[in-house]
Design a protein around this motif. Structure first.
Motif, PDB file in Angstrom:
ATOM      1  N   ALA A   5       0.839  -1.200   0.000  1.00  0.00           N
ATOM      2  CA  ALA A   5       0.000   0.000   0.000  1.00  0.00           C
ATOM      3  C   ALA A   5       0.875   1.251   0.000  1.00  0.00           C
ATOM      4  O   ALA A   5       0.601   2.212  -0.734  1.00  0.00           O
ATOM      5  N   ASP A   6       1.933   1.238   0.824  1.00  0.00           N
ATOM      6  CA  ASP A   6       2.851   2.380   0.850  1.00  0.00           C
ATOM      7  C   ASP A   6       3.533   2.568  -0.503  1.00  0.00           C
ATOM      8  O   ASP A   6       3.666   3.698  -0.983  1.00  0.00           O
ATOM      9  N   ASP A   7       3.971   1.453  -1.100  1.00  0.00           N
ATOM     10  CA  ASP A   7       4.610   1.535  -2.421  1.00  0.00           C
ATOM     11  C   ASP A   7       3.642   2.093  -3.460  1.00  0.00           C
ATOM     12  O   ASP A   7       4.016   2.934  -4.284  1.00  0.00           O
ATOM     13  N   ILE A   8       2.409   1.635  -3.426  1.00  0.00           N
ATOM     14  CA  ILE A   8       1.404   2.121  -4.375  1.00  0.00           C
ATOM     15  C   ILE A   8       1.154   3.612  -4.158  1.00  0.00           C
ATOM     16  O   ILE A   8       1.041   4.385  -5.120  1.00  0.00           O
ATOM     17  N   MET A   9       1.069   4.021  -2.890  1.00  0.00           N
ATOM     18  CA  MET A   9       0.841   5.441  -2.587  1.00  0.00           C
ATOM     19  C   MET A   9       2.019   6.289  -3.086  1.00  0.00           C
ATOM     20  O   MET A   9       1.811   7.346  -3.692  1.00  0.00           O
ATOM     21  N   GLN A  10       3.245   5.822  -2.858  1.00  0.00           N
ATOM     22  CA  GLN A  10       4.421   6.560  -3.317  1.00  0.00           C
ATOM     23  C   GLN A  10       4.430   6.652  -4.840  1.00  0.00           C
ATOM     24  O   GLN A  10       4.708   7.704  -5.405  1.00  0.00           O
ATOM     25  N   ALA A  52       1.391  11.513  -9.925  1.00  0.00           N
ATOM     26  CA  ALA A  52       0.609  12.748  -9.856  1.00  0.00           C
ATOM     27  C   ALA A  52       1.524  13.966  -9.984  1.00  0.00           C
ATOM     28  O   ALA A  52       1.193  14.933 -10.699  1.00  0.00           O
ATOM     29  N   THR A  53       2.664  13.931  -9.325  1.00  0.00           N
ATOM     30  CA  THR A  53       3.617  15.040  -9.412  1.00  0.00           C
ATOM     31  C   THR A  53       4.129  15.188 -10.839  1.00  0.00           C
ATOM     32  O   THR A  53       4.226  16.305 -11.368  1.00  0.00           O
ATOM     33  N   ARG A  54       4.433  14.069 -11.470  1.00  0.00           N
ATOM     34  CA  ARG A  54       4.922  14.099 -12.852  1.00  0.00           C
ATOM     35  C   ARG A  54       3.857  14.686 -13.781  1.00  0.00           C
ATOM     36  O   ARG A  54       4.140  15.553 -14.610  1.00  0.00           O
ATOM     37  N   LEU A  55       2.604  14.203 -13.624  1.00  0.00           N
ATOM     38  CA  LEU A  55       1.521  14.720 -14.460  1.00  0.00           C
ATOM     39  C   LEU A  55       1.290  16.214 -14.216  1.00  0.00           C
ATOM     40  O   LEU A  55       1.029  16.980 -15.152  1.00  0.00           O
ATOM     41  N   LYS A  56       1.377  16.612 -12.953  1.00  0.00           N
ATOM     42  CA  LYS A  56       1.189  18.022 -12.617  1.00  0.00           C
ATOM     43  C   LYS A  56       2.277  18.873 -13.262  1.00  0.00           C
ATOM     44  O   LYS A  56       1.994  19.922 -13.854  1.00  0.00           O
ATOM     45  N   ASN A  57       3.525  18.401 -13.170  1.00  0.00           N
ATOM     46  CA  ASN A  57       4.640  19.137 -13.769  1.00  0.00           C
ATOM     47  C   ASN A  57       4.488  19.218 -15.285  1.00  0.00           C
ATOM     48  O   ASN A  57       4.756  20.262 -15.884  1.00  0.00           O
ATOM     49  N   GLU A  58       4.058  18.122 -15.897  1.00  0.00           N
ATOM     50  CA  GLU A  58       3.824  18.132 -17.341  1.00  0.00           C
ATOM     51  C   GLU A  58       2.718  19.118 -17.699  1.00  0.00           C
ATOM     52  O   GLU A  58       2.816  19.856 -18.686  1.00  0.00           O
ATOM     53  N   ALA A  59       1.636  19.107 -16.900  1.00  0.00           N
ATOM     54  CA  ALA A  59       0.526  20.024 -17.160  1.00  0.00           C
ATOM     55  C   ALA A  59       0.968  21.470 -17.008  1.00  0.00           C
ATOM     56  O   ALA A  59       0.625  22.331 -17.835  1.00  0.00           O
TER      57      ALA A  59
END
Length: 160
Positions: free
Chosen positions: A88-93, A99-106
């Protein structure tokens, strides 16, 4: 009454013969059967005791095996909990990183589009400025007409 010694001797001899016959043919086999029966009962008691001890040992072994199985099941459950928490921790990370990558791309895409829009707007404003200046030069107009002309061109820019 008189005492007849022959009759007494005969009775004693008959009694001894009867006793000998009974001991040979009746008491001997009867005592043998009784001894066999006694031995059989003792063997059965001994076998029953051994069976009871074996059953008791098997019961103890089964209890220990059950307890061991419960312990192993508990350990498996605990290990599963730890593994699931780690996953679960790995999935969350991973999700956070994605999400950070997508946000930066956006943000990058927005910045690029903004720069393109600004460049296009500058180009259009520059062209319109030239057009406005040429129209003003063509017609010498007063300030009121010039303001109306600028408003008209701004409306055209907004509509495009």
């Amino acid at each position: 009454m008189e005492f007849v010694w022959e009759s007494t001797v005969f009775t004693i001899i008959a009694f001894l013969v009867l006793l000998w016959l009974l001991s040979k043919y009746a008491f001997g086999p009867l005592m043998g059967i009784m001894e066999q029966r006694r031995q059989l009962v003792q063997d059965q008691i001994k076998t029953a005791e051994e069976s009871r001890l074996q059953a008791s040992q098997h019961l103890e072994e089964q209890k220990q095996a059950l307890q061991q199985a419960r312990k192993e099941a508990y350990e498996i459950i605990e290990q599963s909990k730890v593994t699931s928490n780690k996953q679960a921790d790995d999935i969350m990370q991973s999700a956070k990183a994605e999400a950070t990558r997508l946000k930066n791309e956006a943000v990058s895409d927005i910045e690029i589009e903004k720069n393109k829009a600004i460049a296009a707007l500058r180009s259009q404003v520059g062209g319109m400025s030239v057009m406005i200046a040429s129209k003003i030069i063509e017609k010498q107009i007063d300030e009121k007409s010039q303001a109306e002309l600028v408003d008209q061109y701004l409306k055209e820019v907004e509509s495009k």
